[in-house]
Structure formats: C-alpha cells, structure tokens
Design an enzyme around this catalytic site. Sequence first.
Site, PDB file in Angstrom:
ATOM      1  CB  THR A   6      -5.689  -2.973   1.012  1.00 48.99           C
ATOM      2  OG1 THR A   6      -5.307  -1.605   1.037  1.00 48.99           O
ATOM      3  CG2 THR A   6      -5.031  -3.686  -0.152  1.00 48.99           C
ATOM      4  CB  SER A  40      -6.441   1.960   0.243  1.00 47.45           C
ATOM      5  OG  SER A  40      -5.149   2.507   0.298  1.00 47.45           O
ATOM      6  CG  ASP A  53      -3.137   0.874  -2.598  1.00 45.30           C
ATOM      7  OD1 ASP A  53      -1.929   1.210  -2.516  1.00 45.30           O
ATOM      8  OD2 ASP A  53      -3.883   0.853  -1.611  1.00 45.30           O
ATOM      9  CG  ASP A  84      -2.091   0.910   1.107  1.00 43.64           C
ATOM     10  OD1 ASP A  84      -1.911   2.047   0.621  1.00 43.64           O
ATOM     11  OD2 ASP A  84      -3.201   0.518   1.498  1.00 43.64           O
TER      12      ASP A  84
HETATM   13 MG    MG Z   1      -4.189  -0.759   2.766  1.00 49.22          MG
HETATM   14 ZN    ZN Z   2      -3.161   6.038   2.449  1.00 49.68          ZN
END
Ligand code: MG
Ligand code: ZN
Length: 358
Positions: A134, A81, A296, A40
Amino acid sequence: MIRIASLLLLLIISNVNIRAQVSNPRSQKTAKNIILLIGDGMGVSQIYAAMSVSSKTLNLEQFKVIGFHKTYSANDYITDSGAGGTALSTGVKTCNNCIATDTLGNPLKTILEIAEKNNKATGLISTSSILHATPASFIAHVKSRNNLEDIATWFLKTDIDLFIGGGRKQFICRKDGLNLFDSLLERGYFITDSLHKIQNNKSAKYAVITAYEHNPKYSEGRGDLLPDAAEKAIQILSEKENGFFLMIEGSQIDWGGHDNDINYVVTETIDFDKAIGKALEFAKKDGETLVIVTADHETGGLTLVDGNTDKKITAKFSTDNHTGVMVPVFVYGPGAENFGGIYQNTEVFNKMMDAFGF
Ligand code: MG
Ligand code: ZN
C-alpha cells in the site's frame, strides 16, 4: 459547399466547447492539503463490527459525504493491495502484485510524485512495513510487490518529507551491501526509530523507521503509534507553506481478515479510526484540508450473523482472502461533494487531482 462545411465545423467546435463546460465544471473550491487514509481490507462489515463493539462513537460516523468504489484489478476480479494501491495512487488499474506500474511494467506517476512536483510537502505512514504494497504504491515503481529491497531504493528517488513505518531490514541489511540510511542522511533526513525522538527542525526531512520488518499488532504492544504518527506528521507537514499530501494506512485490518480473527479486525479498525480523528480535528480547524477515508478492498468476506446492544457480536468469515465487494469512501473538506456516488477505484485519484486543482 465550403461555406456549409465550415459552418458545420464551427457548429461541431462550439458544441464541443459547450459540452466541455457542462461535463467538466471546474471545482470551485480547491484543497491546499489532502490526507488520504487507507484501511487495508476495511469493508462495511469491518466498520460496523468496530462501531458495534467500540465504547465510543467512531470518528467515521461524522462524515456526511459517502461514496463507494469498485476494486477489481486489470487482471483479477479480486484485487491485491498492489493493484488496489496503484489504482488509488495513479488512477490506473493494473495487474495484481504491480506497484505503480502499468500491466507492462511501465512506471505510472503517483499523486505523491505529482504533489512533489507542485511543491507540496509529502508523507507516508503505515502500521506495516513502509515498504509494503500500500505505501509502496505511492512512491515506488516495481513489477513485483515482493521486491522489498528495490522498493526501499525509491525512497531516495523522491523528496518525500516524512515517512513513518517498519522496514529497517531492507534499508540496512541488504543483499547488495548498501546502507540506505547513510544515503538518506546525506540527503538531509533525520532518521530515528521513535516518534518521540523527533527534534523539530523546519528544514529537516524525517525517516521514522519503527520496526525491523512490520510494526506489531495493536494488541501486542504497538500502542498509539498510528494516531500519534498521524498527529505528528500533520503538525510537521502543515508547517510547510505550500500545502501537503499525506497517506496514512491502517495496514493490519487486512491481516485480521486473512487470519479470520474478529478481535484483530476490530482492534485495528478502532485504532485506524483514532488516526481518522486526528485528520478530522486538523481539517476542521484548517478549512483547506480534504480528508478521504477508504480501503483498497475488503478482506475475509466478513459477515455479522448476530449481536446485541451489550457490544457483543458474532462474526463469520467466508474466505481467508480478499473479496470483490465495493468498499466505502468517506470524505470531508473542500471538494468533498465530488466523492458521492459509485465509481471505479481509479476515480479516487482523479478526484484528488481535481481537488488539488492539478
Ligand atoms: Mg496494505
Ligand atoms: Zn490482504
């Protein structure tokens, strides 16, 4: 006249057929297993910062197939995300904050759910809460990522075989008074707070809830939870005969970016890379596993403005939020070659579907 028309029709039909064959070559090699690793907030600068200060060569440097994807969401040049995860998990761009729903709130089928339908084993791992945007994008369908209690209920609506992450609070201390651990137990889950307490039992499903909310930072005692979880999950899921889909998230690279804390970014990226190493190690032995590493979005607008070969870097951040730059995709295994190039984030989903042969 009729004859000419039918001849024309025939020509059109045969042309369509030819084009279908040319533009849609069926991938020769399908993958039995897919391990998708999401860092992430992990852009190229985060990776290069980790490469620059790490005492060891990163596992990421082993990949030969590399692509990039465009991260913008349905309503914002800068994705969050939720929309970012949803693009990867469902192949649809949606609004920021949405979790596997379209912009109107309709549920979208996720790669995890489709894998389940096709009798594959499935798993999710996160260094944040397992209910965070996520991982949630692979299993829940809610319009707001902030509705954590609603997200928790979705873990009872699939047959996910294993999940590892924080989030105990929304399973057992809920406004509606329900105890979702009881419901998971009824459904055959072995529930524990530690990987080390897992007792191998081929028929069991596992809920490993390692924190009340989020797991701690690597630098504050998380230890090797992520690589250990990756190794254990791969071992358990690979015992299922039909193959598996596993998503592993290095969640806190993003939080280091939001904090503009380069040490936080680098320690989390190196930790994530260890999990990548576990996936690659298995895939190399197995030969039927596709490993995909991506992000992402980028977080922090990180720039390396100076550095030297003694593993020192000087970093600057241009924002405490996400940025719009495209992010890399690293791929190894059967079908990897389809991931080269520059494409939309939603294509990652389509390419995974192709790799599975769905
Ligand atoms: Mg995440
Ligand atoms: Zn963030």
